[in-house]
Design an enzyme around this catalytic site. Structure first.
Site, PDB file in Angstrom:
ATOM      1  N   SER A  35       0.807  -1.219   0.000  1.00  0.00           N
ATOM      2  CA  SER A  35       0.000   0.000   0.000  1.00  0.00           C
ATOM      3  C   SER A  35       0.844   1.276   0.000  1.00  0.00           C
ATOM      4  O   SER A  35       0.336   2.339  -0.337  1.00  0.00           O
ATOM      5  CB  SER A  35      -0.929   0.010   1.216  1.00  0.00           C
ATOM      6  OG  SER A  35      -0.181  -0.126   2.406  1.00  0.00           O
ATOM      7  N   ASP A 320      -2.969   8.431   7.769  1.00  0.00           N
ATOM      8  CA  ASP A 320      -3.969   7.638   8.505  1.00  0.00           C
ATOM      9  C   ASP A 320      -3.209   6.856   9.586  1.00  0.00           C
ATOM     10  O   ASP A 320      -2.132   7.283   9.993  1.00  0.00           O
ATOM     11  CB  ASP A 320      -4.792   6.755   7.552  1.00  0.00           C
ATOM     12  CG  ASP A 320      -3.951   5.757   6.763  1.00  0.00           C
ATOM     13  OD1 ASP A 320      -2.772   5.535   7.132  1.00  0.00           O
ATOM     14  OD2 ASP A 320      -4.459   5.187   5.777  1.00  0.00           O
ATOM     15  N   HIS A 323      -0.129   4.942   7.132  1.00  0.00           N
ATOM     16  CA  HIS A 323       0.587   5.465   5.967  1.00  0.00           C
ATOM     17  C   HIS A 323       1.064   6.898   6.157  1.00  0.00           C
ATOM     18  O   HIS A 323       0.344   7.717   6.724  1.00  0.00           O
ATOM     19  CB  HIS A 323      -0.321   5.376   4.726  1.00  0.00           C
ATOM     20  CG  HIS A 323      -0.814   3.990   4.479  1.00  0.00           C
ATOM     21  ND1 HIS A 323      -2.070   3.558   4.859  1.00  0.00           N
ATOM     22  CD2 HIS A 323      -0.197   2.913   3.948  1.00  0.00           C
ATOM     23  CE1 HIS A 323      -2.199   2.278   4.554  1.00  0.00           C
ATOM     24  NE2 HIS A 323      -1.071   1.854   3.999  1.00  0.00           N
TER      25      HIS A 323
END
Ligand SMILES: *[C@@H]1O[C@H](CO)[C@@H](O)[C@H](O)[C@H]1NC(C)=O
Ligand SMILES: *[C@@H]1O[C@H](CO)[C@@H](O)[C@H](O)[C@H]1NC(C)=O
Ligand SMILES: *[C@@H]1O[C@H](CO)[C@@H](O)[C@H](O)[C@H]1NC(C)=O
Ligand SMILES: *[C@@H]1O[C@H](CO)[C@@H](O)[C@H](O)[C@H]1NC(C)=O
Length: 356
Positions: A35, A320, A323
């Site tokens: 991600s 968040d 990340h």
């Protein structure tokens, strides 16, 4: 302390301006990862690990794309520093001759191990990403035609691989998975590196000769780690950081081994862990224990609380619960591209690798 920031600003912006109209330093850039660099590959998959909704992408020119940040990822910044006039497209939507300039295969929640992240749903693990790359190579072969050597083309490309975070966050440190019962941290690092080694060699067998491997960052210091595992008086979750340091040490040895065994290729290691251990307040960051956006159950931004995101994203380390913000991605990419301190990259940095 402002001097550090302005040095980075100079470094970053001068690179963007220098190359924006020129030819890229490499003809193509292929990206493998999770991600941290996914730019939309998970959007159509059945998974909780997808973020193609606001406030993700609030600072990205085209809004939410599936990037797990407010703006650009390290892969986006690297594409800019390398002189590409666009960001490398995701495998799922790359069409036609676009693939000649590279493809991004990264998939949120993916790992070195196939089972990693499966509790979140479907994703493309590193094995799957390599399979997709093989499909891309067949397409490139058809586009270039028989008179152009595909292997001659592929060896001039840059390849970046950043894997392992989820093998800890979404595997080893979750009781749903059996890894922690089966392996000590030391043995787990060894089995991961064994598999990673096979995967990187497979990439080499597909023609990669300029390979950048990102080490795992300080995953014990994310807001998620702190709320899930508790800090126990420390600033971070030490057991996670210790486990990852073992992995990174083995990974650096693997890079030495790969360079020794393949004299026609160059592999480099990016010390993301050391870079992230910087004194954050000296970079102008004011908040590092919580993310900028209010999050839901999975530590991702809550789509219903868009209006409550932090105003000044450059004061936050985390976007968040997992990340980094765009500015952190910018700093990491800038230092990976042009090493700022000796320990940043090993044995050389991306700007030198690109020129070889
Ligand atoms: C990974 O696991 C999934 C689900 O168990 C399976 O369908 C798939 O074939 C596996 N892939 C590899 C490369 O082992
Ligand atoms: C490929 O090379 C051959 C031999 O040099 C030549 O005859 C042919 O026209 C070329 N084909 C293309 C598509 O360029
Ligand atoms: C980190 O940087 C801040 C601001 O420059 C400074 O006040 C602080 O002493 C530094 N801390 C460490 C541990 O170096
Ligand atoms: C955002 O924060 C940075 C770092 O503290 C600061 O330099 C900048 O002036 C701030 N920008 C705004 C618009 O407040």
């Amino acid at each position: 302390m402002n001097m550090w920031l302005s040095i980075f600003a100079l470094l970053v912006f001068s690179k963007i301006q220098l190359h924006v109209h020129g030819n890229p330093q490499v003809p193509c850039y292929f990206i493998f990862g999770d991600s941290l660099v996914d730019n939309g590959n998970n959007n159509q998959l059945q998974t909780k690990a997808k973020v193609n909704y606001l406030p993700y992408g609030v600072d990205y020119p085209s809004g939410p794309t599936g990037r797990f940040s407010n703006g650009r990822t390290t892969a986006d910044f690297l594409a800019e520093f390398l002189g590409f006039d666009h960001h490398i497209p995701p495998f799922t939507t790359a069409r036609g001759s676009d693939i000649l300039e590279g493809v991004n295969y990264a998939s949120g929640s993916a790992g070195i191990r196939n089972e990693t992240g499966q509790h979140l749903g479907v994703h493309v693990s590193l094995d799957g990403q390599l399979k997709n790359h093989r499909a891309t190579i067949s397409r490139i072969f058809r586009i270039l035609g028989k008179n152009v050597s595909t292997s001659g083309y592929l060896k001039r490309c840059l390849y970046s691989v950043g894997m392992g975070s989820n093998d800890y966050i979404n595997n080893y440190f979750l009781t749903k998975y059996s890894s922690k019962r089966l392996y000590s941290p030391k043995n787990y690092a060894k089995v991961l590196i064994q598999q990673y080694s096979q995967q990187i060699k497979r990439l080499y067998s597909y023609g990669a000769r300029k390979v950048v491997v990102f080490g795992v960052g300080i995953i014990g210091c994310t807001p998620n780690a702190n709320s899930l595992h508790g800090k126990k008086g420390s600033l971070c979750v030490d057991k996670m950081n210790h486990a990852v340091r073992r992995f990174n040490t083995e990974l650096k040895s693997l890079i030495n081994q790969l360079n020794a065994d393949h004299s026609d290729a160059k592999f480099i290691y990016i010390n993301a862990y050391r870079m992230a251990s910087m004194n954050v307040s000296s970079f102008g960051f004011k908040v590092w224990d919580v993310g900028c956006c209010p999050v839901g159950k999975y530590g991702q931004c809550d789509p219903d609380q868009q209006e409550n995101i932090c105003k000044n994203r450059s004061e936050y380390l985390f976007w968040d619960s997992f990340h980094p913000t765009e500015i952190v991605n910018n700093i990491l990419a800038a230092r990976a591209y042009k090493a700022f301190e000796k320990f940043d990259t090993y044995p050389t940095d991306i700007s030198h690798l690109a020129k070889i």
